[in-house]
Every structure is written in structure tokens, then in C-alpha cells.
Design an enzyme around this catalytic site. Sequence first.
Site, PDB file in Angstrom:
ATOM      1  N   HIS A 148      30.227  24.559  85.548  1.00 33.87           N
ATOM      2  CA  HIS A 148      30.848  23.820  86.669  1.00 33.87           C
ATOM      3  C   HIS A 148      29.827  22.887  87.321  1.00 33.87           C
ATOM      4  CE1 HIS A 148      34.960  25.228  87.138  1.00 33.87           C
ATOM      5  NE2 HIS A 148      34.607  26.495  87.129  1.00 33.87           N
ATOM      6  N   GLN A 165      33.734  23.625  93.115  1.00 30.93           N
ATOM      7  CA  GLN A 165      35.118  24.102  93.220  1.00 30.93           C
ATOM      8  C   GLN A 165      35.598  24.166  94.671  1.00 30.93           C
ATOM      9  OE1 GLN A 165      34.364  27.672  90.493  1.00 30.93           O
ATOM     10  NE2 GLN A 165      36.448  27.088  89.954  1.00 30.93           N
ATOM     11  N   GLY A 179      33.782  34.769  90.012  1.00 28.29           N
ATOM     12  CA  GLY A 179      32.721  33.778  90.192  1.00 28.29           C
ATOM     13  C   GLY A 179      33.287  32.572  90.905  1.00 28.29           C
ATOM     14  N   HIS A 210      29.825  30.229  82.726  1.00 26.79           N
ATOM     15  CA  HIS A 210      31.031  29.509  83.171  1.00 26.79           C
ATOM     16  C   HIS A 210      30.736  28.771  84.487  1.00 26.79           C
ATOM     17  CE1 HIS A 210      35.571  29.290  83.899  1.00 26.79           C
ATOM     18  NE2 HIS A 210      35.059  29.006  85.091  1.00 26.79           N
ATOM     19  N   GLU A 211      29.999  29.441  85.402  1.00 29.69           N
ATOM     20  CA  GLU A 211      29.690  28.818  86.703  1.00 29.69           C
ATOM     21  C   GLU A 211      28.669  27.690  86.562  1.00 29.69           C
ATOM     22  OE1 GLU A 211      32.435  31.433  87.846  1.00 29.69           O
ATOM     23  OE2 GLU A 211      31.776  29.556  88.764  1.00 29.69           O
ATOM     24  N   CYS A 270      40.071  30.144  85.054  1.00 24.71           N
ATOM     25  CA  CYS A 270      39.335  29.304  85.987  1.00 24.71           C
ATOM     26  C   CYS A 270      40.177  29.109  87.250  1.00 24.71           C
ATOM     27  CB  CYS A 270      39.035  27.950  85.353  1.00 24.71           C
ATOM     28  SG  CYS A 270      38.016  26.881  86.398  1.00 24.71           S
ATOM     29  N   LEU A 271      39.560  29.288  88.401  1.00 27.10           N
ATOM     30  CA  LEU A 271      40.313  29.162  89.655  1.00 27.10           C
ATOM     31  C   LEU A 271      40.725  27.717  89.915  1.00 27.10           C
ATOM     32  CD1 LEU A 271      38.291  31.690  91.842  1.00 27.10           C
ATOM     33  CD2 LEU A 271      40.526  32.021  90.753  1.00 27.10           C
TER      34      LEU A 271
HETATM   35  O1  LIG Z   1      36.749  29.354  88.035  1.00 25.92           O
HETATM   36  C1  LIG Z   1      35.849  30.189  88.244  1.00 25.92           C
HETATM   37  O2  LIG Z   1      34.648  29.894  88.190  1.00 25.92           O
HETATM   38  C2  LIG Z   1      36.245  31.624  88.517  1.00 25.92           C
HETATM   39  C3  LIG Z   1      36.582  32.366  87.228  1.00 25.92           C
HETATM   40  C4  LIG Z   1      35.296  32.891  86.631  1.00 25.92           C
HETATM   41  C5  LIG Z   1      35.400  33.442  85.229  1.00 25.92           C
HETATM   42  C6  LIG Z   1      36.507  34.179  84.800  1.00 25.92           C
HETATM   43  C7  LIG Z   1      36.546  34.700  83.488  1.00 25.92           C
HETATM   44  C8  LIG Z   1      35.483  34.458  82.638  1.00 25.92           C
HETATM   45  C9  LIG Z   1      34.398  33.715  83.086  1.00 25.92           C
HETATM   46  C10 LIG Z   1      34.357  33.224  84.373  1.00 25.92           C
HETATM   47  C11 LIG Z   1      37.496  33.501  87.586  1.00 25.92           C
HETATM   48  O3  LIG Z   1      37.138  34.442  88.257  1.00 25.92           O
HETATM   49  S1  LIG Z   1      39.126  33.399  87.023  1.00 25.92           S
HETATM   50  C12 LIG Z   1      39.866  34.900  87.612  1.00 25.92           C
HETATM   51  C13 LIG Z   1      39.439  36.121  86.811  1.00 25.92           C
HETATM   52  O4  LIG Z   1      38.933  35.965  85.728  1.00 25.92           O
HETATM   53  C14 LIG Z   1      39.602  37.482  87.369  1.00 25.92           C
HETATM   54  C15 LIG Z   1      40.294  37.662  88.536  1.00 25.92           C
HETATM   55  C16 LIG Z   1      40.436  38.937  89.036  1.00 25.92           C
HETATM   56  C17 LIG Z   1      39.861  40.020  88.391  1.00 25.92           C
HETATM   57  C18 LIG Z   1      39.163  39.826  87.208  1.00 25.92           C
HETATM   58  C19 LIG Z   1      39.017  38.559  86.689  1.00 25.92           C
HETATM   59 ZN   LIG Z   2      35.984  27.960  86.636  1.00 28.88          ZN
END
Ligand SMILES: O=C(O)C[C@@H](Cc1ccccc1)C(=O)SCC(=O)c1ccccc1
Ligand SMILES: [Zn+2]
Length: 169
Positions: free
Chosen positions: A136, A50, A45, A132-133, A90-91
Amino acid sequence: EKLDIVLYPDSGLREVCKPIAEMNDRIDRLIDDMFYTMYDAPGIGLAAPQIAVQERLIVVDVSEKKNEPLALLNPEIIRSAGKITWEEGCLSLPGIYANVNRPSDIIVRGMNRDGKMIELEANDLLAVCIQHEIDHLNGKLFVDHLSGLKRMRALQKFKKLQEEGDLDE
Ligand SMILES: O=C(O)C[C@@H](Cc1ccccc1)C(=O)SCC(=O)c1ccccc1
Ligand SMILES: [Zn+2]
């Protein structure tokens, strides 16, 4: 195409984002760039603040094959039920993971990239990701759902990881 992801503690991550009046070419291009950036990270996401755009736009794709992209303008949760605990990341806080409790079943309403208002049911990981999004867009981060002690430890660890990163440069 690939945009820079804003990292904690950037103040833009704490702003409440503005609604988007209508779908247009600028938003359409932004959606493409956000998907490109999300898949490249990789992530499941990404929310507009972001990538330093303070507008109410999110993109998600929780599919294994990375072929179920969903973009939502001005998303709102209109129903929620159930409970799920998920280890979120979270990225904007790379390297930090923590268990967060959220509703497991939601109905979310928003405008899709065709400019059409839609309502969709989301469950489990898709529900977790959309919540989660949307957090943000309201200046909220997943660490805000943790108890004070857990949040403090997560942010201290993030600070250390960032300092180590600086040393590696
Ligand atoms: O910071 C963001 O919004 C992105 C975040 C979203 C998210 C992750 C986990 C739970 C809820 C929302 C991410 O994508 S972090 C990276 C991640 O979770 C992931 C990366 C590669 C494959 C699978 C998951
Ligand atoms: Zn995030």
C-alpha cells in the site's frame, strides 16, 4: 478516532508514500486512530494511504485476541524466503478476495512508535499482512499480484458490488 477508509479506485491508493522523518505526537495520534479504525473494520492491517495519509506508516495485528498491535514507520523488507499462498482481502476493495503468492518468511526493519529502529522476523500470516501493507505504501494493491484475467474479473466484481451498494442507498 474512527477514520474513513479510502476505497478503490481513489488515486491516493496509487501514490508512493513519503518517508516519516521522526516520531511525534501527530504520528502517535494517527497510530491510535489507525488501530481503532482497523479493529472496527474489522481488519488485520491498515496502511496510512488507506485513510488518505500519504506517509509511510502501517499498523498490523494478526492475533486472535486482538492484543498484539504492531505499528511500523518507514518499514522495509530486508530478507525474504519461502513461499505461501493466502486468500487476501483489502479494506479498500471490500468484498473481493483472491489467492496471492508471497514469501512466507521475512525480516522487516522500521521504526516503532517509541521512535526506536527495530528489525523483526515475520512468518506466515504476519509476513503476508506486513507485505500487503508495505505494498500500500508503494501504491500497490493485492489485485496487482493476480494474472491479468483474474485481476480484471476481481475489479469487475468490485465495480458491480459498489453499484449494487449505491442502489441499496
Ligand atoms: O486492506 C488492508 O490492508 C487490510 C487487510 C489486510 C490483509 C488481509 C488478508 C491478508 C493480508 C492482508 C484486511 O485486514 S482485510 C480483512 C481480513 O482479512 C480479516 C478481517 C477480519 C478477521 C480476519 C481477517
Ligand atoms: Zn489492503
